[in-house]
Every structure is written in C-alpha cells, then in structure tokens.
Design an enzyme around this catalytic site. Structure first.
Site, PDB file in Angstrom:
ATOM      1  N   ASN A  36       0.861  -1.184   0.000  1.00  0.00           N
ATOM      2  CA  ASN A  36       0.000   0.000   0.000  1.00  0.00           C
ATOM      3  C   ASN A  36       0.894   1.230   0.000  1.00  0.00           C
ATOM      4  O   ASN A  36       1.899   1.261   0.734  1.00  0.00           O
ATOM      5  CB  ASN A  36      -0.915  -0.004   1.226  1.00  0.00           C
ATOM      6  N   SER A  53      -5.055  -0.005  -2.725  1.00  0.00           N
ATOM      7  CA  SER A  53      -5.474   1.337  -2.349  1.00  0.00           C
ATOM      8  C   SER A  53      -6.669   1.196  -1.424  1.00  0.00           C
ATOM      9  O   SER A  53      -7.644   0.506  -1.766  1.00  0.00           O
ATOM     10  CB  SER A  53      -5.855   2.160  -3.586  1.00  0.00           C
ATOM     11  N   GLU A  54      -6.599   1.833  -0.249  1.00  0.00           N
ATOM     12  CA  GLU A  54      -7.616   1.573   0.775  1.00  0.00           C
ATOM     13  C   GLU A  54      -9.022   2.013   0.390  1.00  0.00           C
ATOM     14  O   GLU A  54      -9.997   1.599   1.025  1.00  0.00           O
ATOM     15  CB  GLU A  54      -7.213   2.201   2.119  1.00  0.00           C
ATOM     16  N   ASN A  55      -9.147   2.849  -0.648  1.00  0.00           N
ATOM     17  CA  ASN A  55     -10.506   3.216  -1.065  1.00  0.00           C
ATOM     18  C   ASN A  55     -11.179   2.122  -1.883  1.00  0.00           C
ATOM     19  O   ASN A  55     -12.342   2.250  -2.231  1.00  0.00           O
ATOM     20  CB  ASN A  55     -10.493   4.537  -1.849  1.00  0.00           C
ATOM     21  N   SER A  86     -12.064  -3.667   1.581  1.00  0.00           N
ATOM     22  CA  SER A  86     -10.714  -3.120   1.509  1.00  0.00           C
ATOM     23  C   SER A  86     -10.094  -2.966   2.896  1.00  0.00           C
ATOM     24  O   SER A  86      -8.951  -3.366   3.132  1.00  0.00           O
ATOM     25  CB  SER A  86     -10.742  -1.765   0.790  1.00  0.00           C
TER      26      SER A  86
END
Length: 209
Positions: free
Chosen positions: A17, A40-42, A82
């Site tokens: 990440n 990607s955390e979104n 996520s």
C-alpha cells in the site's frame, strides 16, 4: 533516490500500500514481472499507472484522489472489504510519509496543531495492521528541523509500528533497541547524520548502498 531504495524492500508477489506523495513513486522502481500487487484503501487491489490525459477514467482514483488504472486480474471492492484486508494483516508493506518518527518506531504523520486537515484517514489503520510499516521521507522538514526524533512531539498515528525509515541520506531500522543506521545513501556520512538526526543511533553501516 528514496523511492528507488524503498523499492528494494519489496519482495515478489507481495501486496503493498502506498501513502500519498513520495511513496507513489515506488512502483517506477519495482520490477513489472515481480507480481507485486498495489492496494489502495478506497477499494482497489491491483492499482496500475495513470493512462495519461487521453485515457483517464474519472471514476477510477486512488486514496489520494489521483487517476489510476487497474492491472489485469485486479479488482474493485467496497470500503468494508478493503479495510477488512488491512485489519486482517493482508498488507505486506505499507509505505507512508511522516512528519516525525521516533527511534522506537512511533509515527506522527497526520496533524500539525493549528493546521486545517481532512482527518487521520486510512493511515492509522495501515500503520496498525500492515505486516511492515516503512516510512519514506526527507530527513528534515522545510525549516531544517530533524524528522527523526528521540520522541515525537506531534500527535501520534501509531506507537512502535515503524520498522524502517528511508530518507535521502540513509536507511534506519527502528525497534526496541532504538535506532540503527543500516545504510548511508549520500555523502553526508554517519557524523553528518548525527547533526540532522534528533535521536541517537547505532551505526551498523557507514558506506553507500
């Protein structure tokens, strides 16, 4: 230099990440054949590069709001899935920027008191749950003050989670034994590093990487 050296920390097939800013340069130095997956955390697993101005997808962005693509085999998931990946420890490495890092691996990277900020964001979850937390940053702030400190004076993002720091001058390991200098990346040398590092460190190496 920082991104190139940080990329050497990535192993084949890992899920990584990337924080906003400098960490986004790291994929330029990761072998495309290494099978590394960028998270990607979104809600993206398999982030690819931007397609350029003529091929932008306005609905496909990373956590920092930058336009990206998805590599073959990648996936778009909802926020719960996520962050479930993050909380279950499925992220091998998170690369984050920092305002301060302490000798024992405390991280402060989200707030300067008195400034207007959007919030702590996903960095707190990543710093707590990723298998490795590597900070990539300039060695000093814009006023020349050390960012590697004995103890953080800014609000913390996470305690004792940073394992490695990569700056334009050196690579350090953080841990229970304090700060260890692993590599010198510039001509400054260990003696010069002590002048711009507000934490004592043990010099394990004194040559260029």
């Amino acid at each position: 230099m920082i991104a190139r050296r940080a990329a050497r920390e990535v192993s084949r097939g890992q899920i990584i990440n990337l924080g906003i800013g400098l960490p986004t340069l790291i994929p330029h130095y990761v072998d495309a054949a290494s099978g590394v997956w960028i998270h990607s955390e979104n809600g993206i697993l398999g982030v690819g590069p931007s397609g350029g101005d003529d091929a932008l997808d306005s609905e496909l962005i990373d956590a920092g709001g930058g336009y990206v693509s998805i590599v073959p085999g990648g996936a778009v998931v909802d926020s719960a899935v996520s962050f479930g990946m993050i909380r279950r420890g499925m992220i091998d490495i998170t690369f984050l920027g920092a305002l301060q890092v302490s000798a024992h691996g405390d991280l402060a990277n989200w707030l300067v008191p008195g400034s207007l900020v959007a919030g702590i964001g996903g960095g707190a979850e990543l710093a707590q749950s990723a298998r490795r937390v590597i900070v990539t940053m300039l060695h000093t702030d814009r006023n020349g003050r050390p960012k590697i400190v004995s103890a953080c004076t800014l609000p913390l993002t996470a305690r004792r989670r940073v394992t490695r720091i990569v700056t334009e001058h050196a690579v350090f390991a953080c841990g229970t034994e304090g700060l260890q200098l692993l590599e010198v990346l510039s001509d400054i040398g260990p003696a010069g590093l002590r002048n711009i590092t507000d934490a004592d460190f043990q010099a394990i190496a004194d040559s260029h990487a």
